[in-house]
Design an enzyme around this catalytic site. Structure first.
Site, short mmCIF file in Angstrom:
data_model
loop_
_atom_site.label_atom_id
_atom_site.label_comp_id
_atom_site.label_asym_id
_atom_site.label_seq_id
_atom_site.Cartn_x
_atom_site.Cartn_y
_atom_site.Cartn_z
N HIS A 1 0.85 -1.20 0.00
CA HIS A 1 0.00 0.00 0.00
C HIS A 1 0.88 1.25 0.00
CE1 HIS A 1 -3.95 1.99 0.88
NE2 HIS A 1 -3.10 2.98 1.15
N HIS B 162 1.46 5.42 -2.21
CA HIS B 162 0.97 6.44 -3.13
C HIS B 162 2.17 7.08 -3.82
CE1 HIS B 162 -3.30 6.47 -1.88
NE2 HIS B 162 -2.79 6.01 -0.74
N GLN C 98 -9.65 8.91 -5.84
CA GLN C 98 -9.39 9.61 -4.59
C GLN C 98 -10.58 10.42 -4.10
OE1 GLN C 98 -6.18 10.45 -2.28
NE2 GLN C 98 -8.21 10.47 -1.39
N HIS D 140 -9.46 1.56 -0.08
CA HIS D 140 -9.31 2.41 1.11
C HIS D 140 -10.66 2.34 1.84
CE1 HIS D 140 -5.84 3.98 -0.98
NE2 HIS D 140 -5.60 4.88 -0.05
N GLU E 127 -11.33 4.63 6.45
CA GLU E 127 -10.17 5.37 6.98
C GLU E 127 -10.69 6.63 7.68
OE1 GLU E 127 -5.83 7.22 5.63
OE2 GLU E 127 -7.32 6.71 4.11
N ASP F 197 2.32 3.29 2.90
CA ASP F 197 1.34 4.31 2.54
C ASP F 197 1.97 5.57 1.96
OD1 ASP F 197 -1.10 5.46 2.09
OD2 ASP F 197 -1.66 5.68 4.19
N TRP G 145 0.46 13.95 3.19
CA TRP G 145 -0.09 13.31 4.38
C TRP G 145 0.97 12.97 5.43
CZ3 TRP G 145 -1.34 11.97 -0.65
CH2 TRP G 145 -2.65 12.29 -1.06
#
Length: 422
Positions: A55, A57, A150, A208, A211, A307, A313
């Site tokens: 996982h 991005h 997203q 996802h 979350e 992640d 983030w």
């Protein structure tokens, strides 16, 4: 005659063995006396299959501070910042950042990554960029791409259309984000829709899911039902699942058997989950990691994910899956020796199974990818997060590092010190 021979290493199960490699495959494992084009002396060191991140991005990685820093530290501000960045980021820029991250990954023995790529914007530049990265790093990293809406499958006008376009372009996995749809009902419907798409196309499905700190976000229940309905089993993964941290125990006692029955897998992301969750709490403050040990007790495969690294983030990160497992160990309170060893397995074998990697392992016939660590066993590797002394990808040495013992200047004490023990 071997092309490469790794001598005297200790495997994760404690076995001491040599590994002989021909071409891109492991040819033999055991006590090997044959000649080799090159020999790596791994005596006393841990030799493991490579690390795997299920996982990530990559379209956003190494973009920290663009267009500005996430001041609140919240998930929602991070999404808003990414929305601004993706509107101006070029294909070349995303490729450059992603390939640089892959260099980091190789240096840390991370040789398989599943990355979500945002399919929200109609231009799909992120998809174009990540397809190029996948082709470029294929000789040494197995890269899976997830079509990730997203801003929601239904929340944006062309969300569903763009996800299908991305899959048609060659993206490998169906994504989703039900808790970000406009209503709980639309979130559930998006899961029914996405489950059908994955089943009809014969693809894996990684969502996802929940979350959020909201204990009433229960989309994983619907996801498990759709996984069972379509017989997806281990081809489906629920990522994050942070709302389970806040759910009452009675409801979870019903939910966990449904997840186990479906055969789906789970991917918590401890560094990010404990950073982004609980931002609206005072005290007691929630940390948002899902119920890892409880799922494992019911046979649900659970793997740790990275992640984010240096993006809207998360302001830290090094591409080291042992950092991820180390944090997960602490937050999930997995401190029994068997649990600590399992945390190492979660970032190697379990994650490889979640991604469906072919030929993964340290057996004859497997792909010749491995890492030599300056540690004696998996638990020590978690404690030290040690140097990767050598990384082999598909039969080729792609990274090396000299052992880095500290020098001491203390009367009556050794000249050097290494933090290995026992």
């Amino acid at each position: 005659m071997f092309d490469l021979l790794v001598k005297g290493g200790r495997l994760p199960d404690g076995t001491v063995a040599d590994i002989g490699i021909r071409g891109d495959r492991i040819a033999a494992v055991g006590k090997l006396e044959a000649e080799a084009g090159r020999v790596i002396d791994a005596t006393g060191d841990l030799v493991s299959s490579p690390f795997v991140d299920p996982h990530f991005h990559m379209d956003a990685t190494l973009s920290y501070g663009l267009p500005r820093v996430n001041a609140s530290g919240t998930l929602l501000e991070g999404i808003a910042l990414w929305g601004e960045l993706r509107a101006i980021a070029t294909v070349d820029e995303m490729v450059t950042r992603a390939v640089a991250y892959c260099d980091w990954a190789v240096s840390m023995g991370l040789l398989a990554i599943r990355t979500h790529v945002d399919t929200t914007p109609d231009h799909l530049r992120g998809v174009e960029a990540m397809l190029e990265v996948k082709a470029r790093v294929a000789p040494y990293i197995d890269l899976q791409l997830v079509a990730f809406p997203q801003d929601g499958l239904y929340r944006t006008k062309t969300g569903r259309q763009n996800l299908l376009r991305a899959l048609d372009m060659g993206v490998d996995v169906v994504g989703g984000i039900p808790h970000f749809e406009r209503t709980m009902e639309e979130g559930a419907e998006s899961l029914r829709d996405l489950g059908r798409i994955a089943a009809e196309r014969g693809l894996m499905w990684d969502v996802h899911c929940d979350e959020t700190d909201d204990p009433m976000s229960r989309h994983v229940e619907t996801m498990a039902r759709e996984v069972t309905r379509h017989g997806l089993g281990g081809r489906a993964a629920g990522s994050h699942l942070t709302s389970m941290h806040s759910m009452d125990n009675y409801y979870v006692s019903k939910l966990l058997p449904l997840i186990a029955e479906s055969g789906m897998t789970a991917i918590p992301n401890p560094l990010i989950n404990i950073t982004l969750q609980g931002r609206h709490d005072s005290y007691p403050k929630r940390r948002g990691l899902t119920r890892v040990k409880e799922m494992q007790a019911l046979g649900v495969p659970v793997g740790w994910g990275q992640d984010c690294v240096l993006d809207p983030w998360y302001s830290l990160g090094t591409a080291d899956m042992l950092d991820v497992a180390f944090m997960g160990l602490h937050v999930a309170q997995m401190t029994h020796p068997a649990e600590m060893a399992r945390c190492f397995t979660m970032v190697t074998e379990t994650n490889a199974a979640i991604m469906g990697l072919d030929g993964y392992g340290l057996r004859p016939g497997c792909v010749a990818s491995l890492v030599v660590l300056d540690a004696g066993n998996p638990t020590e590797a978690l404690r030290l997060r040690p140097d990767r002394l050598a990384v082999v990808a598909k039969g080729r040495v792609v990274a090396e590092r000299h052992r880095n013992d500290a020098r001491l200047a203390l009367p009556g004490r050794p000249v050097t010190v290494r933090r290995r023990h026992g």
